[in-house]
Design a protein around this motif. Structure first.
Motif, PDB file in Angstrom:
ATOM      1  N   ASP A 182      53.291  35.877  50.103  1.00  0.00           N
ATOM      2  CA  ASP A 182      53.682  36.341  48.772  1.00  0.00           C
ATOM      3  C   ASP A 182      55.190  36.282  48.545  1.00  0.00           C
ATOM      4  O   ASP A 182      55.782  37.219  48.011  1.00  0.00           O
ATOM      5  N   ASP A 194      53.296  43.781  46.640  1.00  0.00           N
ATOM      6  CA  ASP A 194      52.715  42.462  46.465  1.00  0.00           C
ATOM      7  C   ASP A 194      53.744  41.333  46.586  1.00  0.00           C
ATOM      8  O   ASP A 194      53.476  40.209  46.195  1.00  0.00           O
ATOM      9  N   ARG A 195      54.919  41.650  47.092  1.00  0.00           N
ATOM     10  CA  ARG A 195      55.920  40.616  47.365  1.00  0.00           C
ATOM     11  C   ARG A 195      56.388  40.736  48.792  1.00  0.00           C
ATOM     12  O   ARG A 195      56.535  41.832  49.305  1.00  0.00           O
ATOM     13  N   THR A 205      54.992  40.298  51.603  1.00  0.00           N
ATOM     14  CA  THR A 205      54.145  41.026  52.547  1.00  0.00           C
ATOM     15  C   THR A 205      54.267  40.383  53.927  1.00  0.00           C
ATOM     16  O   THR A 205      54.369  39.171  54.044  1.00  0.00           O
ATOM     17  N   PHE A 222      48.543  37.662  46.770  1.00  0.00           N
ATOM     18  CA  PHE A 222      48.105  39.033  47.021  1.00  0.00           C
ATOM     19  C   PHE A 222      46.845  39.379  46.240  1.00  0.00           C
ATOM     20  O   PHE A 222      45.833  39.807  46.795  1.00  0.00           O
ATOM     21  N   TYR A 223      46.877  39.170  44.934  1.00  0.00           N
ATOM     22  CA  TYR A 223      45.730  39.550  44.104  1.00  0.00           C
ATOM     23  C   TYR A 223      44.571  38.592  44.301  1.00  0.00           C
ATOM     24  O   TYR A 223      43.412  38.996  44.268  1.00  0.00           O
ATOM     25  N   ILE A 248      44.905  49.211  42.033  1.00  0.00           N
ATOM     26  CA  ILE A 248      45.950  48.191  42.029  1.00  0.00           C
ATOM     27  C   ILE A 248      47.333  48.837  42.026  1.00  0.00           C
ATOM     28  O   ILE A 248      48.218  48.433  42.767  1.00  0.00           O
ATOM     29  N   LYS A 256      48.118  50.292  45.401  1.00  0.00           N
ATOM     30  CA  LYS A 256      48.304  49.201  46.356  1.00  0.00           C
ATOM     31  C   LYS A 256      49.675  48.550  46.166  1.00  0.00           C
ATOM     32  O   LYS A 256      50.364  48.230  47.115  1.00  0.00           O
ATOM     33  N   LYS A 257      50.043  48.348  44.919  1.00  0.00           N
ATOM     34  CA  LYS A 257      51.277  47.616  44.634  1.00  0.00           C
ATOM     35  C   LYS A 257      52.510  48.504  44.820  1.00  0.00           C
ATOM     36  O   LYS A 257      53.519  48.054  45.337  1.00  0.00           O
TER      37      LYS A 257
END
Lengths: 730, 730
Positions: free
Chosen positions: A195, A336-337, A339, A358-359, B659, B662-663
């Motif tokens: 990510d 989500d960045r 990782t 990520f998603y 979400i 998680k994020k």
């Protein structure tokens, strides 16, 4: 099935096993077979017939060998994962042995001497009376004798907790020792970064480098950006294919010289499957092709490295502690960045999954859980459809050329009877592969993790379908109706159907271990395949080696099968204690046979340092909880008014899992710094660490030493500095 | 209550508010009151009456000031936590405003123009007809007009998702900016280590030092082992008490000199409460006591540091990245040893909790959850018992000297009527403190975390008891009976009781904001207390300062109260949209008043860098889900056949939470390395960082500069090297 037919089937299986064992003794000592029976030793450069093994005619020699091998031997020959598998086997063996030690002498007399209920009421069809006398089903309702069974239920649980706790601690130690080993292991110096956010005006490589350089100014070594290798892989595979075929053609040519001093140069046709097209000289043709492909590959490698960078990278550090710590730390404020996770070994990296976002990973995961759910619960529907579709009438209509065959009476009968079964068998054979495919599609980055995920799915499939399915089985629709009326009755339904099926599972376990382990030990199938291949297909040394390559132990199907047996044996342990000796035999024999196979035959392709264990542990505990809940239901069926004393058991199981996972689990997700900080026996060669992660298709053909010089040259080139540095270092 | 009495109560509240606002304008400009109305500015060394503020007679000046202040001002004056509180307020304000913008013009006409059901049927007692016409209760069963309400339900949810998402991102940014600040913050260089395993043959200090030295050879600075400070704290408190009393006695002496040039030396008696014992000269006596205590303290300090080391420590690193990374990494293979976490600020460290063991913490946590559960659901039982016990008859028997008072008719009536209420009020007043005590007893290591935990408990208490309790309230026992019959009916019961209680909550919200915020703004109570204290008790400057010390904002009770209002307003937003303007007023007024208070009055005692946010976020979403489920139930009550279109809503909420957490959530648990790796504006003074974590009772009296030399000397001393180093550095 009555008692005698059960004994017959048991004896048959046993005889098959003994025959296969003698076959093994005989075959394994014949010249030319050592590559089938001792490939692991051969590949490790050891003498396959160490000591006087070859000359003993004792068919039990392999047993004493297996018994005398230590855990350290297993780790040396087959790695920590195999050692963990043996911890698993011996833990289960211990649980069953200790349970049997108490349950058999106490419960059997208690059940057998009970005045008993009328046999006709308790035995469902397929059960037999002799064994039924020895089971809990024989005890009268609400009898005080049931207290013995209550105590037994507790005993089995306590033994399981105790041995699992010890095993978890032991596996932790194994893992710690493996991770603190003074050997330089490439994966301990790397982390996997996914990510990577979109960059502005710089290449991925520059972006990753500058990011980690600023966070780890002293310990960052370099990075390797993941690239889209599809095209370059294809060209590389082509090239490798040509090389193989050239070697084969040359081998044929050399062979032909033996008969004819001039030799016959092999030829082939260039068209489809070698059947059409113009005839060419194979050696010349492949040489030409190879020379054509090499520059294409080189060009594609350059393009791939420069232009096909994906948002994922491997980052290398100069020491293990930083890598271990980096893989556990949050790098960017948004999860989500950037990782990060521990880098898997290079050989088990699923490179196509690394760049998945990520998603995308999240969504894929849930979609696949849903597909697996559908597969587990509704797999009968497509199979039913297929069998409906492949009735003879349909076949005749769709494939008219089959008509003469299908018309024959005998074939017709057989086909009609077996077509649905064939569909089922094909489905069951393909299922593990299908589940592995699904698990990989989740976006999991390493082979070992994907294997574990597939194995977990397979376990749920087999427990739900084989165990619960068969148990409720016969009366499925009746049961469903009563469950519909009262959803809580599922436990009662399950519990009351258990005793009737005890004998079915006895036979199942017995068959499984005698025949299955006999085949495993004797390796009849691989032996035949190897001899056939060597005789008719293999021309070069490499091809022969490929023909006997033993492959992996295949824990992905072995573990869920073992777990299914544990589930069955645990659930029946108190209801019909006679199943326990069979369970002990299954795991005892399994331990012996697998010990031999692991030491001599199979070669593990990767190492996860014991990450299998939490997976096995959870499922053993799941089996235990199923057992406890079933017993609650069964004591309810027996109208035992003190059934409530069993209620603490599932709660204790829950607390036990909670504490175990809390205390041990995190170490299986990532390495502890204390462990990673141990000294290495030598300074790591970081260049080698880095190169070990290059995909083969991106390694160029030139000699390694040139690289360093080349890179220095390129540094002068300003314009393409970044890209060219990357290329030259690849 | 009919409409006019509702208006009367509303107007009364409003007038009270206006009066209090004018009082504020007048009082805040009087000489000597600035310490009550602008303490935060004074403590920050700013002019309390900046610009021409003092001379404006405009009572709304504070409003324009609050409006014109920026988020950066709030962060400067009161820290990130306050800024996050305003993000929370404005998000909620936005949600209600946007909801109202659509709901009021659409739903009110739709409801009012409906032919309507008979009023007598829908209005429960206590509701009034004028407002009832405007609510969803007025719409006929299964009317097509209900579609408008369905759309409204979706609109409120979508607005909430959108604004919460934006707010979460914004708070993340605030936190990131705070954490990457170039200022040296001591807590960013430290980690808290707990569960240090038992050592063999070395002190804790040596053990911790060697452990971290080996893992972080380059970045480890030093460690501070947590000690059992109970005794030393007691001596220190005694010493401080004597010092204060000495200062007070001296101030009295100086004061007395003004009237009498010789002055009267103050005296007091040494016995209990200064009532008995021998008369002594206070100044001499306290001087003597101080001189006695100082060596005792020094001796106890030495003993504490050397012999009372506990299995927990603070470890300091030379840079922020290592500290941030270390706090997130697993150090020992077993999670219950060497557990690490981010060090809280020194001032909010709950030092008594640090050494509590891993399992002790777990067990304490669950026991306290259980106690809280009991408190929430059964708090009426002890209160009932107390009121039963404190009937007048009992009082008379137990406390006979009260007899003459209790016998009087008027007092008797009042007591009999109000004793139970008094018990309830005392309970409710003590509840937040009790919950904070419980949360601290869980073993939480930082004050801010404990506050959040207590606030969460308080939220559940108020939602369950105030909201659900009052709603189902009146018909509680009937409701319970029907719930018992069919557990699923709880939603229907809740939903069908909602409309009748709308007016109760309208009044509740209105009272709450006008009177509550008026009192908050005017600070009448602190003002009176301050003037009383200054006049009759304070003698020294320090005492006066203590008398006006403004204290914390008290988010621990403010936040759950706000959350309760959100829950109420959200749940009624579609059913009775007239509640929305009141919600907007509540949060709008709250924003203004609190902005003023935060900028001028309150001084935060600690900073958690926005860790409040996930806590608020979760509970807003919980309120939203409760609203969605209630709407599902209420549409069901309305026999609307398309109710099912609302079913996706709770599912969407669930996915949204998943979400978001998680994020974003992990960044609120620990710092991201990217953020911690930003440059500092100066090289950190690690000695100062280290010293800032010394508890005051362990700081000795000598001058700081001496320390360094002293430590150097001690290094020569081999025998006691380790211990003495520790002592001298303390």
């Amino acid at each position: 099935m009555d008692f005698s037919s059960f004994l017959t089937s048991l004896m048959t299986s046993f005889i098959i096993f003994v025959v296969l064992m003698f076959l093994f003794t005989w075959l394994s000592r014949r010249e030319g077979n050592e590559v089938v029976y001792y490939p692991n030793r051969i590949l490790k450069g050891m003498d396959p017939y160490e000591g006087s093994r070859r000359h003993t005619r004792n068919p039990f020699a392999w047993i004493s060998e297996a018994m005398s091998s230590t855990e350290a031997d297993v780790i040396n020959m087959s790695g920590v994962d195999s050692a963990v598998y043996f911890v698993f086997l011996s833990t289960v063996l211990g649980i069953l042995f200790l349970s049997g030690l108490v349950l058999l002498p106490i419960l059997l007399p208690v059940a057998a001497t009970d005045p008993g209920v009328k046999f006709d009421n308790t035995t469902s069809k397929g059960a037999f009376n002799e064994l039924d006398r020895l089971s809990m089903g024989h005890v009268q309702e609400n009898s005080l004798r049931l207290w013995a069974f209550i105590v037994a239920t507790y005993w089995v649980s306590v033994v399981t907790y105790f041995l699992l706790w010890k095993a978890y601690k032991h596996v932790c130690k194994l893992r710690a020792v493996a991770l603190m080993s003074p050997e330089v292991k490439a994966e301990q110096f790397a982390i996997l970064v996914r990510d990577v956010p979109p960059a502005k005006g710089e290449t991925r490589k520059e972006q990753v480098d500058s990011y980690f350089q600023s966070i780890y100014p002293d310990t960052f070594y370099r990075s390797m950006v993941v690239t889209d290798n599809n095209k370059v892989n294809k060209i590389y595979a082509e090239l490798e294919g040509y090389k193989k075929k050239l070697a084969r053609a040359e081998a044929i040519y050399v062979e032909s010289k033996k008969e004819n001093p001039e030799g016959i140069r092999p030829t082939h046709k260039t068209g489809c499957l070698g059947l059409i097209g113009s005839q060419v000289d194979s050696i010349e043709y492949y040489n030409e092709k190879i020379n054509e492909t090499i520059p294409i590959l080189a060009a594609e490698q350059k393009i791939t490295i420069r232009e096909k960078q994906l948002p994922a990278a491997l980052v290398f550090f100069t020491n293990r502690v930083t890598a271990a710590s980096a893989s556990q730390s949050l790098h960017a404020p948004f999860v989500d960045r950037w990782t990060v996770l521990d880098a898997p070994e290079s050989c088990q990296l699923l490179r196509n999954n690394l760049h998945k976002g990520f998603y995308q990973r999240l969504i894929r995961q849930y979609i696949i859980y849903f597909i697996v759910f559908l597969t587990i619960f509704f797999y009968m529907i497509p199979i039913g459809l297929i069998s409906a579709f492949t009735t003879l009438d349909n076949l005749r209509k769709l494939l008219p050329f089959l008509k003469p065959i299908v018309e024959q009476r005998a074939i017709k009968t057989v086909l009609e009877a077996y077509l649905p079964q064939v569909a089922l068998i094909v489905f069951l054979a393909l299922l593990p592969k299908f589940l592995l495919f699904l698990s990989k599609a989740e976006g999991i980055p390493s082979e070992s993790h994907a294997t574990r995920a597939a194995s977990g799915k397979y376990f749920y499939f087999s427990v739900l379908n084989v165990f619960i399915g068969v148990t409720i089985g016969g009366t499925l629709f009746d049961s469903l109706k009563s469950i519909e009326k009262d959803p809580n009755s599922i436990i009662t339904v399950l519990a009351s159907s258990l005793p009737g099926n005890a004998t079915f599972f006895l036979t199942f376990v017995a068959l499984k271990f005698f025949v299955g382990y006999g085949l495993e030990l004797s390796r009849v199938v691989p032996l035949i395949l190897f001899h056939l291949k060597r005789k008719y297909m293999c021309k070069t040394e490499a091809e022969i080696k490929e023909a006997w390559a033993p492959g992996d132990v295949g824990y992905a199907t072995k573990v869920p099968n073992d777990l299914l047996i544990i589930t069955i044996v645990l659930c029946y342990s108190v209801i019909a204690p006679v199943i326990i000796p069979f369970g002990v035999l299954y795991f005892g024999l399994g331990w012996l046979v697998l010990r031999n196979q692991v030491l001599n035959v199979y070669v593990p392709t990767y190492e996860s340092n014991g990450q299998w264990w939490p997976h096995m542990y959870t499922r053993i505990i799941a089996a235990l909880t199923l057992y406890q809940v079933t017993m609650l239901g069964y004591f309810g069926v027996k109208m035992f008014i003190y059934t409530a004393v069993l209620i603490p058991l599932p709660i204790i199981s829950f607390i036990f899992v909670f504490i175990c996972q809390k205390k041990f689990y995190r170490f299986f997700q990532s390495s502890a710094l204390e462990v990673a900080s141990r000294d290495l026996k030598e300074l790591p060669n970081l260049e080698r660490v880095y190169r070990s992660y290059l995909p083969p298709s991106l390694c160029d053909e030139k000699h390694e030493d040139e690289k360093f010089e080349k890179r220095e040259d390129h540094r002068l080139d300003d314009a393409l500095n970044q890209a060219s540095r990357t290329i030259s270092s690849v």
